[in-house]
Scaffold this motif. Structure first.
Motif, PDB file in Angstrom:
ATOM      1  N   GLY A 102       0.819  -1.205   0.000  1.00 45.90           N
ATOM      2  CA  GLY A 102       0.000   0.000   0.000  1.00 45.90           C
ATOM      3  C   GLY A 102       0.848   1.248   0.000  1.00 45.90           C
ATOM      4  N   THR A 103       0.176   2.373   0.169  1.00 44.54           N
ATOM      5  CA  THR A 103       0.827   3.683   0.202  1.00 44.54           C
ATOM      6  C   THR A 103       0.773   4.217   1.625  1.00 44.54           C
ATOM      7  OG1 THR A 103       0.178   4.080  -2.093  1.00 44.54           O
ATOM      8  CG2 THR A 103       0.820   6.008  -0.796  1.00 44.54           C
ATOM      9  N   TRP A 104       1.887   4.736   2.092  1.00 47.68           N
ATOM     10  CA  TRP A 104       2.029   5.191   3.470  1.00 47.68           C
ATOM     11  C   TRP A 104       2.532   6.634   3.504  1.00 47.68           C
ATOM     12  CZ3 TRP A 104       1.535   1.504   7.598  1.00 47.68           C
ATOM     13  CH2 TRP A 104       1.338   0.193   7.177  1.00 47.68           C
ATOM     14  N   ASP A 105       1.958   7.442   4.377  1.00 47.75           N
ATOM     15  CA  ASP A 105       2.501   8.762   4.685  1.00 47.75           C
ATOM     16  C   ASP A 105       3.553   8.564   5.762  1.00 47.75           C
ATOM     17  OD1 ASP A 105       0.853  10.352   2.989  1.00 47.75           O
ATOM     18  OD2 ASP A 105      -0.784  10.193   4.434  1.00 47.75           O
ATOM     19  N   ASP A 110      -2.251  -2.630  11.865  1.00 48.27           N
ATOM     20  CA  ASP A 110      -2.203  -2.775  10.403  1.00 48.27           C
ATOM     21  C   ASP A 110      -1.930  -1.468   9.667  1.00 48.27           C
ATOM     22  OD1 ASP A 110      -2.617  -5.485  10.595  1.00 48.27           O
ATOM     23  OD2 ASP A 110      -4.755  -5.379  10.145  1.00 48.27           O
ATOM     24  N   ASP A 111      -2.099  -0.328  10.341  1.00 46.32           N
ATOM     25  CA  ASP A 111      -1.989   0.970   9.673  1.00 46.32           C
ATOM     26  C   ASP A 111      -0.887   1.868  10.218  1.00 46.32           C
ATOM     27  OD1 ASP A 111      -4.176   0.369   7.982  1.00 46.32           O
ATOM     28  OD2 ASP A 111      -5.580   0.922   9.567  1.00 46.32           O
ATOM     29  N   ASN A 112      -0.101   1.402  11.172  1.00 52.07           N
ATOM     30  CA  ASN A 112       0.952   2.220  11.773  1.00 52.07           C
ATOM     31  C   ASN A 112       2.195   1.377  12.044  1.00 52.07           C
ATOM     32  OD1 ASN A 112      -0.313   5.011  12.584  1.00 52.07           O
ATOM     33  ND2 ASN A 112      -1.856   3.453  13.061  1.00 52.07           N
ATOM     34  N   LYS A 130       2.156   5.824   8.406  1.00 50.34           N
ATOM     35  CA  LYS A 130       0.703   5.723   8.583  1.00 50.34           C
ATOM     36  C   LYS A 130       0.109   5.411   7.223  1.00 50.34           C
ATOM     37  CE  LYS A 130      -3.348   7.882  10.574  1.00 50.34           C
ATOM     38  NZ  LYS A 130      -3.723   6.699  11.296  1.00 50.34           N
ATOM     39  N   ARG A 131      -0.638   4.303   7.158  1.00 49.34           N
ATOM     40  CA  ARG A 131      -1.223   3.861   5.887  1.00 49.34           C
ATOM     41  C   ARG A 131      -2.232   4.881   5.392  1.00 49.34           C
ATOM     42  NH1 ARG A 131      -1.411  -1.328   3.893  1.00 49.34           N
ATOM     43  NH2 ARG A 131      -1.044  -2.212   5.967  1.00 49.34           N
ATOM     44  N   LYS A 132      -2.110   5.226   4.088  1.00 41.47           N
ATOM     45  CA  LYS A 132      -3.111   6.095   3.460  1.00 41.47           C
ATOM     46  C   LYS A 132      -4.373   5.290   3.219  1.00 41.47           C
ATOM     47  CE  LYS A 132      -0.742   9.694   0.939  1.00 41.47           C
ATOM     48  NZ  LYS A 132      -0.547  10.342  -0.354  1.00 41.47           N
ATOM     49  N   LYS A 133      -5.494   5.877   3.516  1.00 37.60           N
ATOM     50  CA  LYS A 133      -6.790   5.203   3.306  1.00 37.60           C
ATOM     51  C   LYS A 133      -7.416   5.652   2.019  1.00 37.60           C
ATOM     52  CE  LYS A 133      -6.970   2.896   7.176  1.00 37.60           C
ATOM     53  NZ  LYS A 133      -7.192   1.543   7.375  1.00 37.60           N
TER      54      LYS A 133
END
Length: 172
Positions: free
Chosen positions: A40-43, A147-149, A169-172
């Motif tokens: 995925g894409t992460w900030d 799952d997102d950090n 932090k996963r981009k939603k």
């Protein structure tokens, strides 16, 4: 003579069968599935030397599901910074392995390490180019908060304090 010829055919068949089997490509295992969770894409927010900079990381499983490839784009000391990573699991070593290359060096950083399931932490150690261009020891610690950090820390040399940290932090 007929028995000798038959035995030779059987032996040749066994050798060819074992060679063909040995050439089958490896299949992704549970460790690769764990790496796939990072797709995925992460900030990102990097903290280094009292400064903070933002960036983006993109992860994708590639090469038959055996390698997690990553692309990082951001700024470092006011300049554009890009990097690429390749992470996998080596069943022969029973370790995770990684290669990192970036826009600040012509030499790769190579690492290997283990995942602590209880702490949800991947710890890798290895060598790569130091700020002076000479080879240096590195240690990375990636704590999968959820799952997102992800919290990442990079240690250089024998330092007990990280040289920098990155929060993903996963981009939603």
């Amino acid at each position: 003579m007929k028995n000798l010829f038959s035995a030779a055919i059987v032996i040749a068949s066994l050798v060819l069968a074992s060679t063909a089997k040995a050439q089958e490509p490896p299949k992704p295992g549970p460790e690769h599935a764990m790496l796939k969770k990072q797709e995925g894409t992460w900030d990102t927010v990097m903290k280094m030397a009292g400064m903070e900079s933002k960036g983006t990381a993109v992860y994708k499983m590639d090469l038959g599901g055996l390698w997690l490839t990553s692309t990082f784009e951001g700024e470092l000391f006011g300049s554009k910074f890009t990097g690429k990573g390749f992470d996998s699991y080596d069943p022969a070593k029973k370790k995770f392995v990684g290669v990192w290359v970036d826009s600040m060096s012509t030499s790769p950083m190579t690492t290997e390490g283990t995942f602590d399931k209880e702490k949800k932490t991947l710890t890798m150690s290895g060598e790569g180019p130091g700020m002076d261009g000479k080879s240096q020891k590195y240690k990375t610690v990636s704590e999968m908060k959820d799952d997102d950090n992800i919290h990442f820390a990079m240690y250089m040399g024998d330092s007990k304090e990280p040289a920098f940290t990155i929060h993903y932090k996963r981009k939603k």
